[in-house]
Scaffold this motif. Structure first.
Motif, mmCIF file in Angstrom:
data_model
loop_
_atom_site.group_PDB
_atom_site.id
_atom_site.type_symbol
_atom_site.label_atom_id
_atom_site.label_comp_id
_atom_site.label_asym_id
_atom_site.label_seq_id
_atom_site.Cartn_x
_atom_site.Cartn_y
_atom_site.Cartn_z
ATOM 1 N N THR A 115 34.898 3.562 -1.652
ATOM 2 C CA THR A 115 33.826 4.188 -0.880
ATOM 3 C C THR A 115 32.484 3.933 -1.563
ATOM 4 N N ASP A 117 30.452 6.158 -2.392
ATOM 5 C CA ASP A 117 30.289 7.173 -3.431
ATOM 6 C C ASP A 117 30.964 6.753 -4.727
ATOM 7 N N GLU A 118 32.196 6.211 -4.623
ATOM 8 C CA GLU A 118 32.893 5.756 -5.825
ATOM 9 C C GLU A 118 32.188 4.552 -6.439
ATOM 10 N N ALA A 120 29.018 4.010 -6.383
ATOM 11 C CA ALA A 120 27.846 4.544 -7.070
ATOM 12 C C ALA A 120 28.224 5.133 -8.423
ATOM 13 N N ARG A 121 29.329 5.861 -8.477
ATOM 14 C CA ARG A 121 29.739 6.501 -9.731
ATOM 15 C C ARG A 121 30.169 5.474 -10.781
ATOM 16 N N GLU A 153 23.198 1.294 -4.069
ATOM 17 C CA GLU A 153 23.671 2.609 -4.502
ATOM 18 C C GLU A 153 22.558 3.332 -5.246
ATOM 19 N N VAL A 155 22.038 6.673 -7.573
ATOM 20 C CA VAL A 155 22.788 7.676 -8.332
ATOM 21 C C VAL A 155 21.838 8.386 -9.288
ATOM 22 N N ALA A 164 24.825 11.139 -5.454
ATOM 23 C CA ALA A 164 24.966 9.703 -5.249
ATOM 24 C C ALA A 164 25.100 9.404 -3.765
ATOM 25 N N LEU A 165 24.561 8.261 -3.374
ATOM 26 C CA LEU A 165 24.706 7.807 -1.994
ATOM 27 C C LEU A 165 24.573 6.290 -1.950
ATOM 28 N N SER A 166 25.415 5.654 -1.140
ATOM 29 C CA SER A 166 25.326 4.229 -0.869
ATOM 30 C C SER A 166 24.759 4.042 0.530
ATOM 31 N N SER A 206 20.217 13.908 0.418
ATOM 32 C CA SER A 206 21.422 14.334 -0.305
ATOM 33 C C SER A 206 21.416 14.051 -1.801
ATOM 34 N N VAL A 207 20.448 13.282 -2.289
ATOM 35 C CA VAL A 207 20.400 12.925 -3.717
ATOM 36 C C VAL A 207 19.067 13.407 -4.299
#
Length: 314
Positions: A115, A117-118, A120-121, A153, A155, A164-166, A206-207
């Motif tokens: 995803t 999100d993953e 980005a992390r 991404e 973060v 975080a958001l892509s 959201s970030v």
């Protein structure tokens, strides 16, 4: 007691490139054994067709077969743990099962179409884990931006991720959507800017990007802009890694690239041939981020999602 060293292999398959890192991890140290990159343009026309092109898949599998051979050559003590992560282009493709099957045939493991999100992390971990140890201390929180081919991404975090958001803006996607002229016209650049700004509107919902004190930039568009800003005679990862590029230089380089023709960009000493036609869009994304959030500089990292994948195997 000595800390055991573990050898791992990480593969990052993005929209524009496929990359390999074979590394030894011991405690809190990651040491490169092999770091490779091939431009394969897996995301060719995905934004328009919704499918991975057969020729793009074959380019990718050819590069991967070479990587599999390298991994075997660097595994004297038995099989090395391998993790294959695929990002934006394969998330968007209707025929991603063809990609999954091909990767399984090459590496014997299932690729993970992660995803945003993953993604980005993993990028955050790869970019920030070595900052303090390398003497490149950064005032926190950091905003880490990973400008890829199909997505970027965003973060924010200090010791851990706080948001975080892509978003679907990347150098390949924006080039195919807007910057098709050589050089691009003012109208097409304005359209690309509008796309970037709309994406950053979504990010701010959201970030907590406005809390960030340091901007850390990742991936080939950012490192290429850094190499140009530093006036390097050739691409030099050691000079580029953890360099600090002032905002004014980012603005200058971005504007210059968008005025140049394909041949003029190709003649830049640090330019990888596979980035010539998409670097204008990548530089523009970085420039708009710097402008919007008022950063005085960008800290450039050669370590990114690829290193995050390797750390996940430790």
């Amino acid at each position: 007691m000595s800390v055991k060293t573990k050898r791992v292999a990480a593969i990052d398959c993005g929209t524009n490139s496929v990359r390999l890192l074979i590394a030894d991890i011991s405690g809190d140290e990651l040491t490169d054994v092999e770091r490779r990159m091939e431009i394969v343009r897996l995301g060719q026309d995905v934004d328009r067709t919704g499918r991975l092109a057969p020729e793009a898949l074959e380019r990718t599998f050819t590069a991967m077969r070479g990587y599999a051979k390298l991994i075997r050559e660097h595994a004297p003590d038995g099989p090395v743990p391998v993790r294959v992560v695929a990002t934006s282009a394969t998330r968007d493709a209707a025929n991603r099962a063809d990609f999954v099957s091909g990767v399984r045939d090459v590496f014997g493991v299932e690729p993970e179409v992660v995803t945003g999100d993953e993604e980005a992390r993993l990028s955050f971990t790869g970019a920030t884990r070595g900052l303090a140890r390398a003497g490149a201390e950064a005032e926190t929180p950091c905003l880490v931006v990973d400008i890829g081919g199909g997505s970027t991404e965003f973060v924010v975090g200090s010791r851990s991720v706080e948001g975080a958001l892509s978003v679907d803006i990347g150098c390949v996607r924006l080039t195919e959507r807007h910057l098709r002229d050589d050089p691009p016209s003012a109208a097409t650049v304005e359209a690309a800017v509008a796309d970037i700004e709309a994406a950053m509107d979504r990010v701010e919902e959201s970030v907590p990007v406005r809390t960030a004190r340091t901007l850390v930039g990742l991936a080939g568009s950012v490192t290429t802009v850094a190499g140009i800003a530093l006036d390097l005679p050739a691409y030099d990862p050691a000079r580029i890694h953890h360099s600090r590029i002032p905002a004014e230089r980012v603005h200058e380089v971005s504007a210059r690239l968008l005025r140049m023709t394909h041949d003029e960009r190709a003649a830049i000493p640090v330019m990888h041939p596979g980035r010539v036609d998409v670097i204008g869009a990548g530089a523009l994304i970085l420039d708009r981020i710097v402008r919007r959030y008022g950063f005085s500089e960008v800290v450039v990292s050669e370590h990114d999602i690829l290193d995050g994948i390797a750390w996940s195997l430790a």
